[in-house]
Design a protein around this motif. Structure first.
Motif, mmCIF file in Angstrom:
data_model
loop_
_atom_site.group_PDB
_atom_site.id
_atom_site.type_symbol
_atom_site.label_atom_id
_atom_site.label_comp_id
_atom_site.label_asym_id
_atom_site.label_seq_id
_atom_site.Cartn_x
_atom_site.Cartn_y
_atom_site.Cartn_z
ATOM 1 N N LEU A 112 58.600 83.235 130.818
ATOM 2 C CA LEU A 112 57.153 83.105 130.623
ATOM 3 C C LEU A 112 56.406 82.870 131.928
ATOM 4 N N HIS A 113 57.035 82.165 132.854
ATOM 5 C CA HIS A 113 56.403 82.007 134.168
ATOM 6 C C HIS A 113 56.192 83.383 134.798
ATOM 7 N N GLY A 116 53.498 85.237 133.075
ATOM 8 C CA GLY A 116 52.215 84.618 133.444
ATOM 9 C C GLY A 116 51.722 85.076 134.808
ATOM 10 N N CYS A 117 52.650 85.354 135.699
ATOM 11 C CA CYS A 117 52.250 85.769 137.044
ATOM 12 C C CYS A 117 52.060 87.281 137.155
ATOM 13 N N ARG A 144 56.750 78.899 124.742
ATOM 14 C CA ARG A 144 55.468 78.244 125.054
ATOM 15 C C ARG A 144 54.343 79.058 124.450
ATOM 16 N N SER A 145 53.642 78.470 123.514
ATOM 17 C CA SER A 145 52.503 79.198 122.964
ATOM 18 C C SER A 145 51.215 78.776 123.643
ATOM 19 N N LEU A 146 51.287 77.728 124.443
ATOM 20 C CA LEU A 146 50.086 77.166 125.062
ATOM 21 C C LEU A 146 50.285 76.983 126.552
ATOM 22 N N GLN A 149 46.868 76.701 132.329
ATOM 23 C CA GLN A 149 46.223 77.464 133.392
ATOM 24 C C GLN A 149 45.428 78.631 132.820
ATOM 25 N N TYR A 152 46.265 83.102 133.936
ATOM 26 C CA TYR A 152 47.677 83.471 133.923
ATOM 27 C C TYR A 152 47.968 83.996 132.522
ATOM 28 N N ALA A 154 50.559 84.100 130.495
ATOM 29 C CA ALA A 154 51.466 83.532 129.502
ATOM 30 C C ALA A 154 50.775 82.591 128.521
#
Lengths: 167, 574
Positions: A112-113, A116-117, A144-146, A149, A152, A154
């Motif tokens: 997910l990181h 997100g990037c 992670r649903s939340l 940041q 991003y 994710a």
């Protein structure tokens, strides 16, 4: 190498060219950064070009080529080396809309990181794929649903949800 | 909810004094616990190697120490409600050995948890809006702040809304969770720095522009460890609306350019030192200018939402002077001493700030037993609007006590063995856990602190000596902040024996300075005697009510060194 896209192991339609291999005239080809300039000159209109870059690459060195690149693979030499995350952000900011690939020892817990990037796909060595199979990558995509940041990709941004809730 | 705490539902977090999770914060923390529970299972099943598991357990506060795992709980900006402290006591009894250790970063450590129990402990924390997220690992750590936040008379603004704002922004950050090394923020909003912000990776000081606008002075590149550095100011005034964007620019610069070839040179302090402040400032400002600001457009409104939780509680209207307090002081000498040493001015008339020392004479600095935690929680509810603080000096603060209640509070503290009147004095020692617990340590710290404390057991003498920060680290990583101790002690290992280096002149405030070495190391047994010599020399040299650090600055380090050398001739091998 195993390729992961949207939580599933998928076939790789791209071919990573070793530096000593001759450039073909067509196809979906990934070259190293040092051959990027030559490949841009050589490849015809029907082909798609990707480049494999170290995580220390200055994004300014790629900016001119971005409109003609369909894929950028960023190396992750070790999973704890987070430079690739920032480079991905900078390439997206520079307007790159093609496939962004994290290539190396990324573990599922970082999926997910990476998304997100700005990464679309993850490319991992076979020994890692054996320990961390498809089910783990699929689960990781929903760990992670939340996220706190904004800007991003994710998860849902908590701030945006708060703002909606406040209305 | 716990069996130990049957009245829990009737005790919500004290509204109006600290942040309360909304549904999103609560869901976020529960998801992190569920994720960690799964990671533990995947580790046990072999899907994650120990090397791969390590950063994820660290990001959830779990270290592998000398004898056992250690779990570090985040206490953001050092603020706790009575309910939260009671839950910490419950966890200590249920899954540990009945005590916890408060650290110099306003965290709490449990020294004996079992790996398989940790997810349950994290769930118990989530029950009271707490977590252990990012108390370790190469990520942005727990955000610390002035422990007198919101109640200090010298404050421009309560730093806790800023710290909470940063806590949320830095939690599970997609881009900044695999930094070259750990990253620590501290925030102060006061004229006096009680949060040691200048020895953090980023120190934020809330300031007012000439036009009256509130913003931040941003300092970067401080830190202790084996190469201590004081922060350098990278931006004199940053408007609040730009805070997160600017910090993101700093973090991105660090993530890209911080050294990764040597873990001892990986902190941002080394980057700033090697490249120079100007080059770093240029890189940060260029990144800041290039950023898309749209994601930050609502920051100011979000800040206002968070700040509302920290609104001052409803204080009673009281006279500044409490007649009953004055009478009690006259009638009870010990109480009067306690007030003069452990009680500070509150910004509201009729109220006081009380420091509860976790440094009983001969005790372990920062340790609190579960029954003491419960007593403190009860007293906070009875006398302190249900709120407590943890200071970086490893003490507990009751920030809102009526002067009229001080005597009753003191009696209750005394009964629980919590009334040691030594806040800020020579026996209020900051110490890391050292070789008794820590796998990095090269020498013991706690026994040294205990020996010094016993040497200066006489509180009357301690008051005569006055304000004096003694700080002890059991290795070069400097968790005990020895570099910024007026007297700093560093435990090393030399040829199989413990050896203690002594430094003088460290200062953790805005006037920050790193202590200077007194001479060659001494043995553990000699430390208290050497400290005593130094203190006696200071007492002989001081003018008026000069503090130790001021005398040291006035007469110079050389004079102290000469003393040490002379003592050395007498056989006490300094």
């Amino acid at each position: 190498m195993a390729l992961i896209s949207e939580g599933a192991f998928v076939e790789d339609s791209w071919r990573r060219l070793a530096d000593e291999e001759a450039l073909p005239k067509s196809g979906k080809i990934i070259v190293s950064l040092s051959r990027l300039h030559a490949a841009l000159q050589w490849l015809g209109a029907g082909s798609a070009l990707g480049v494999f870059v170290p995580n220390t690459t200055d994004p300014a060195a790629l900016v001119g080529a971005l409109p003609r690149l369909s894929l950028i693979a960023i190396a992750f030499p070790a999973f704890a080396d987070g430079r690739g995350f920032s480079l991905a952000r900078l390439l997206r900011r520079a307007g790159f809309t093609g496939e962004l690939r994290a290539s190396g020892r990324i573990v599922a817990d970082q999926y997910l990181h990476a998304v997100g990037c700005g990464f679309d796909r993850i490319e991992i060595p076979d020994d890692l794929a054996e320990r961390q199979g498809e089910a783990q990558w699929r689960a990781a995509l929903h760990a992670r649903s939340l996220s706190y940041q904004r800007g991003y990709g994710a998860g849902g941004s908590i701030l945006e949800q708060r703002r909606r809730g406040a209305k | 909810m716990t069996a130990h705490d049957p009245v829990l539902p009737s005790r919500p977090n004290a509204g109006g004094t600290t942040y309360v999770y909304d549904q999103f914060d609560a869901a976020f923390v529960r998801e992190r616990v569920a994720e960690f529970r799964e990671q533990v299972e995947r580790r046990l099943a072999g899907a994650l190697t120990e090397d791969e598991f390590r950063p994820f357990r660290l990001m959830n506060g779990l270290y592998l120490q000398l004898h056992a795992y250690m779990l570090r709980i985040a206490i953001p900006y050092g603020t706790l409600t009575a309910r939260q402290l009671r839950q910490l006591a419950y966890i200590a009894d249920q899954w540990d050995q009945g005590y916890g250790h408060f650290t110099t970063r306003q965290n709490l450590q449990y020294n004996w948890p079992k790996l398989v129990d940790v997810p349950d402990i994290l769930d118990a924390l989530a029950d009271v809006d707490m977590h252990a997220i990012q108390t370790s690992g190469n990520c942005i750590r727990n955000i610390t702040a002035d422990h007198f936040a919101g109640v200090a008379a010298d404050e421009i603004e309560d730093p806790r809304p800023t710290a909470e704002f940063l806590r949320q922004w830095s939690s599970a950050h997609s881009e900044f969770s695999f930094l070259p090394r750990k990253f620590k923020f501290a925030v102060t909003g006061a004229e006096h720095d009680r949060a040691a912000i200048m020895v953090h990776d980023i120190g934020l000081r809330i300031v007012k522009s000439p036009a009256g606008e509130i913003g931040y002075q941003v300092a970067v590149g401080g830190g202790l460890g084996r190469s201590p550095f004081i922060c350098k100011v990278v931006r004199e005034f940053l408007p609040r609306a730009d805070l997160l964007a600017y910090l993101e620019a700093i973090m991105r610069t660090y993530n890209r350019f911080g050294r990764r070839d040597n873990k001892f040179k990986a902190r941002i302090k080394i980057l700033v030192h090697e490249r120079g402040l100007d080059e770093i400032r240029e890189a940060v400002e260029a990144e800041f200018a290039a950023m898309d600001r749209a994601p930050f457009a609502y920051d100011t409104q979000e800040f206002v939402r968070i700040a509302a939780f920290f609104a001052p509680p409803s204080y009673a209207k009281l006279p500044a002077r409490s007649a009953s307090l004055e009478t009690a002081k006259l009638e009870n000498r010990d109480f009067a001493d306690f007030v003069s040493v452990n009680v500070a001015e509150h910004k509201i008339d009729g109220y006081a700030i009380v420091t509860v020392s976790l440094k009983p004479i001969g005790g372990i600095p920062g340790d609190a037993a579960s029954h003491q935690m419960r007593v403190l929680a009860d007293l906070a509810e009875k006398f302190g609007l249900g709120e407590l603080r943890v200071s970086h000096a490893q003490n507990i603060i009751l920030p809102h006590v009526k002067k009229d209640d001080l005597f009753a509070l003191w009696r209750a503290l005394d009964t629980a063995g919590l009334a040691t009147a030594n806040a800020g004095l020579v026996s209020d020692i900051i110490s890391c856990p050292g070789l008794d617990y820590c796998s990095l340590a090269t020498a013991r710290s706690i026994p040294i602190a205990q020996a010094i404390s016993r040497r200066f057991a006489d509180l009357e003498r301690q008051r005569r000596i006055g304000e004096l920060g003694v700080k002890i680290s059991g290795c070069v990583n400097a968790c005990g902040h020895h570099h910024v101790g007026a007297i700093g002690i560093l435990g090393l290992e030399k040829k199989g024996a413990e050896s203690y280096q002594i430094t003088l002149g460290g200062d953790p405030t805005f006037e920050a300075s790193i202590g200077e070495l007194l001479g060659p190391g001494v043995s553990a047994e000699q430390v208290p005697e050497v400290i005593e010599h130094i203190v006696e020399f200071y007492l002989a040299e001081r003018q008026g009510d000069e503090r130790f650090i001021d005398t040291w600055r006035r007469i110079g380090h050389q004079r102290f060194k000469e003393l040490a050398w002379r003592e050395g001739e007498d056989g006490s091998d300094i």
